[in-house]
Scaffold this motif. Structure first.
Motif, mmCIF file in Angstrom:
data_model
loop_
_atom_site.group_PDB
_atom_site.id
_atom_site.type_symbol
_atom_site.label_atom_id
_atom_site.label_comp_id
_atom_site.label_asym_id
_atom_site.label_seq_id
_atom_site.Cartn_x
_atom_site.Cartn_y
_atom_site.Cartn_z
ATOM 1 N N ASP A 170 56.913 94.837 44.434
ATOM 2 C CA ASP A 170 55.462 94.667 44.310
ATOM 3 C C ASP A 170 55.228 93.785 43.079
ATOM 4 N N ALA A 171 55.046 92.474 43.300
ATOM 5 C CA ALA A 171 55.002 91.541 42.180
ATOM 6 C C ALA A 171 53.878 90.527 42.346
ATOM 7 N N ASP A 172 53.408 90.062 41.213
ATOM 8 C CA ASP A 172 52.493 88.919 41.265
ATOM 9 C C ASP A 172 53.222 87.736 41.902
ATOM 10 N N SER A 173 52.458 86.796 42.402
ATOM 11 C CA SER A 173 53.058 85.697 43.160
ATOM 12 C C SER A 173 53.861 84.746 42.304
ATOM 13 N N ASP A 174 53.592 84.742 40.987
ATOM 14 C CA ASP A 174 54.246 83.744 40.153
ATOM 15 C C ASP A 174 54.730 84.400 38.858
ATOM 16 N N VAL A 175 55.833 85.152 38.961
ATOM 17 C CA VAL A 175 56.377 85.833 37.787
ATOM 18 C C VAL A 175 57.832 85.431 37.597
ATOM 19 N N PHE A 176 58.280 85.606 36.359
ATOM 20 C CA PHE A 176 59.670 85.307 36.050
ATOM 21 C C PHE A 176 60.262 86.481 35.267
ATOM 22 N N VAL A 177 61.445 86.949 35.750
ATOM 23 C CA VAL A 177 62.151 88.025 35.052
ATOM 24 C C VAL A 177 63.596 87.584 34.866
ATOM 25 N N PRO A 178 64.091 87.508 33.651
ATOM 26 C CA PRO A 178 65.488 87.126 33.415
ATOM 27 C C PRO A 178 66.460 88.153 34.022
ATOM 28 N N ALA A 179 67.622 87.682 34.398
ATOM 29 C CA ALA A 179 68.655 88.575 34.960
ATOM 30 C C ALA A 179 69.018 89.664 33.963
ATOM 31 N N SER A 180 69.022 89.320 32.678
ATOM 32 C CA SER A 180 69.382 90.321 31.664
ATOM 33 C C SER A 180 68.407 91.489 31.663
#
Length: 812
Positions: free
Chosen positions: A473-483
């Motif tokens: 369940d995410a906003d359409s334009d998000v970024f989360v690093p693998a770490s």
């Protein structure tokens, strides 16, 4: 549901796929040689819960009066540790546990000897949520009990079979002072016996271990068991090693999950531990199969037959089992050698194919005496290194083998921490929520994709979890690093494991005091009750004019005229019920009720059927009343009197009378202790070619049978109305030296039970006890009189009081 004697077995059960593990403490358990300490208990329960496995603690022994304070502390500790259920035999402990920890689930042990729907209903009334049925029931009978009660039913599907009904074996108590109902079974059933038929030795061939059954194996019946509505499939074996636990658990895990059973699995289970595998009673009665009798111990897989013996080698022809270097073998010479002699065998140095198709077996120097092996001997493979390797996968894994599927719901909102809810698929109530330490950022060039989330969160290889599902369940334009995802995964796994380890809170109350006995003025005159088993004995009993006569007959047809005969004599009459009643045998109970006389009740299910029927009911020893609480519970259910269990010595009987109300106690002062009560019929097995009562020809009605042990004692065997056998102790157990103290404790009802005594012996025994109770015959003189009258002498047996156990008002 798998057994664990200690840590290695517990871990093996978990890795092999057990849903639940049952284990005991080092006290109050039917397997007294193994178990965890109270200090280790929270660790064991936490270790199970962390892996999603339930932990059931066995408390399945009879508890003596002086042990109740310790038992109460143990129950409170078990509840605080977070155990999922307590498995109980003693009815007094059921009551105690309900009071101390009302939220703790209670299971009725197979030691409660429950075999019918009435017994299940009685157990539920006592507070039980699950009942473990006796192993002697067929699957059709189990299905009927499930349908009639709606109770959670558990059955054994694998492991050792006792020849006697669990909870109804007194051989260890009678012959060694070691109670099977107290976790100290001496396994007298695994010894060789001679069979005497009408006084003559019956040739048995190689079947000298005629009370030693094979081991239960119901892997092929698992689909039918599940379809019958059985709640739990239980594997026996708290004395077994981790290899056995691992392989048996893995086999039944696969079967429950729908895998087909192949012959290799059965051979593996035979190899790891077997006295001969079969479904036995679960698929119906076949007395020719339950006890083969060649040996009482594990022998593994039947591999070959000896064809020739050389000076340094043995040649064998096989049965499809490929023997190889490193295998362990034993040579079975039961057809020609005494059972007491040791068997030859050892580790194979080599196994070489011969030109004639046989296999040459070679051993290290001095391992085998070849002069003690003959052509025709059976070769058993007792050990196979390949089986060790198969078990090691579960015993010593580099990472968890059994995985718990989890689903994860990930929420990602710009400017808020990344959060994830981790939930166990099999138990959705177990869920944890973790958050990242940093806020989610808006994506530049690379927005977060669900595939990347699954990949990072699914890296659970070294943990006890496997990713089953991810919901994003995410906003359409998000970024989360693998770490950040990796940190979220580690935090989620740690939080989930911690959540599983944490015991659920249970309310703990103080233990109640013992029930207050109803007091009544003691009658000055003692009353003698006689129990007889045939018409000839009955006439002698009537002539003795006792306070009552109890009829314990083999067949129903002779009961009604005998009841009327006793009534005409003016003596009160009772009829003894069977100790076991199965589905489909209600006609026996109905007939006994129609006789319009008192009943000696031998099973909790019978009590449930008969209470409120307007008959005087006396509870017999087989109800296993070992303490005040149990006695009070049964008396409150409608019994006029109760007979203490044979696990009590004479001092404990006296103390029970002092606390429970002496006028409510009926003490057995003379009897042949019923050492084994068994579904297996030696009459059918060795005196017919039939498989059950339907085609055996009823040799029990035509012959007198006894089993002679290694000391030369001949123990008589009788069948009851349900065709179950009871083996009675050869010597008569008598209470001569305890009558005075029993009388001082207020006991006034004394029962004398006869098995194979003649009319003259019954008269002599009764007259001697009457004189002793009247004070005109000393204890020593009574012993002398009984030694003359009893068929094979007398003993104190289970009544013996150790020197450190004094006659005191309170049990010590």
């Amino acid at each position: 549901m798998s057994p664990a004697g200690y840590w290695p077995q517990l871990r093996a059960a978990v890795e092999a796929g057990a849903d639940a593990v049952y284990f005991g403490l080092q006290h109050f358990t039917a397997r007294a040689k193994v178990g965890f300490t109270l200090q280790e208990l929270p660790l064991a329960v936490a270790a199970l819960h962390e892996r999603g496995v339930r932990g059931y603690v066995t408390f399945n022994t009879l508890v003596f009066e002086h042990e109740f304070d310790e038992a109460a502390r143990a129950i409170a500790a078990i509840a605080k540790a977070g155990a999922d259920a307590l498995i109980v035999q003693d009815c007094g402990i059921l009551q105690l546990a309900r009071t101390i920890a009302p939220g703790l689930e209670l299971h009725a042990s197979t030691q409660m000897s429950i075999t019918d729907s009435a017994g299940v209903r009685m157990a539920r009334e006592m507070g039980v949520q699950r009942v473990t049925l006796a192993r002697e029931l067929s699957l059709d009978q189990v299905r009927r009990i499930v349908e009639e009660t709606g109770c959670e039913i558990e059955i054994f599907v694998h492991g050792a079979l006792c020849v006697a009904y669990s909870g109804q074996c007194f051989s260890s108590e009678a012959w060694g002072g070691r109670s099977a109902n107290r976790g100290q079974c001496a396994q007298a059933c695994r010894l060789p016996y001679d069979m005497l038929v009408d006084g003559r030795t019956q040739p048995l061939g190689d079947a000298r271990y005629l009370l030693s059954p094979g081991d239960l194996y119901a892997l092929e019946q698992v689909p039918a068991i599940m379809a019958a509505g059985v709640a739990a499939l239980k594997i026996e074996g708290r004395y077994k090693d981790a290899e056995y636990v691992a392989l048996a658990t893995a086999a039944y895990r696969r079967a429950v999950d729908g895998a087909a059973v192949d012959g290799g699995v059965k051979q593996q289970l035979e190899q790891v531990y077997s006295r001969g595998l079969g479904p036995y009673f679960l698929t119906g009665t076949d007395h020719q199969q339950v006890v083969l009798g060649r040996a009482p111990r594990h022998r593994g897989v039947r591999a070959a037959t000896v064809t020739r013996v050389g000076r340094e080698s043995v040649w064998v022809a096989g049965s499809g089992v490929a023997l190889k270097r490193g295998d362990g073998v034993v040579f079975d010479a039961a057809s020609w050698r005494s059972p007491e002699e040791p068997e030859e065998g050892g580790r194979l140095f080599d196994a070489l194919p011969a030109l004639d198709g046989s296999t040459e077996l070679r051993f290290g120097n001095g391992i085998v005496r070849f002069d003690r092996i003959r052509a025709g001997d059976i070769v058993w493979r007792t050990h196979d290194p390949a089986v060790e390797r198969a078990a090691k996968v579960f015993i010593d894994p580099s990472a968890p083998v059994a995985k718990q599927p989890v689903k994860v719901r990930v929420t990602a909102r710009v400017g808020a921490p990344l959060s994830a809810v981790w939930t166990l698929v099999r138990d959705p109530a177990v869920a944890v929520r973790v958050e990242s330490a940093v806020a989610v950022e808006a994506a530049g060039k690379h927005a977060m994709q669900s595939g990347a989330v699954c990949e990072q969160l699914g890296r659970l290889g070294g943990t006890a979890y496997v990713l089953a599902e991810v919901e994003l369940d995410a906003d359409s334009d998000v970024f989360v690093p693998a770490s950040v995802l990796n940190r979220l995964r580690r935090d989620g796994v740690e939080a989930l494991a911690a959540r599983q380890r944490t015991p659920r809170p249970l309310a703990i109350a103080d233990a109640p005091g013992p029930p207050t006995a109803e007091t009544r003025e003691h009658h000055a005159h003692p009353r003698i009750h006689l129990l007889v088993r045939n018409g000839a004995q009955l006439e002698a009993a009537i002539a003795a004019a006792p306070s009552s006569i109890t009829l314990d007959y083999l067949d129903l047809y002779g009961l009604r005229p005998s009841v009327e005969r006793v009534k005409l004599s003016g003596v009160a009459v009772r009829v003894a019920t069977p100790r076991i009643l199965k589905p489909g045998e209600a006609r026996i109970a109905d007939f006994l009720l129609s006789l319009d006389c008192g009943l000696l009740v031998r099973a909790a299910g019978m009590l449930e059927r008969f209470r409120g029927a307007g008959r005087e009911l006396t509870g017999d020893f087989s109800l296993n009343a070992a303490n005040t609480r149990t006695a009070a519970m049964y008396l409150a259910m409608g019994l006029a009197r109760i007979t203490p269990t044979h696990d009590l010595n004479a001092a404990q009987v006296s103390a029970l009378a002092s606390h429970a109300g002496a006028h409510r106690i009926e003490a057995v002062a003379y009897q042949h202790l019923p050492v084994f009560h068994t579904e297996h019929c030696v009459f059918c097995r060795f005196l017919s070619t039939g498989t059950s009562y339907r085609d055996c020809g009823r040799p029990c009605e035509q012959h007198n049978v006894a089993l002679r042990d290694r000391e030369g004692r001949a123990h008589p065997v009788l069948a009851d109305v349900g065709c179950r056998n009871t083996v009675f102790g050869a010597e008569a157990q008598q209470a001569s030296r305890h009558l005075k103290v029993w009388r001082e404790a207020g006991i006034r009802d004394f029962r004398l039970e006869f098995v194979h005594e003649t009319a003259e012996q019954i008269t002599a025994v009764t007259d001697a006890f009457r004189a002793a109770l009247a004070g005109s015959l000393s204890a020593d003189a009574l012993v002398a009189a009984l030694e003359r009258a009893a068929p094979e002498g007398v003993t104190e047996g289970s009544l013996f009081v150790p020197k450190d156990h004094l006659y005191l008002p309170v049990l010590q």
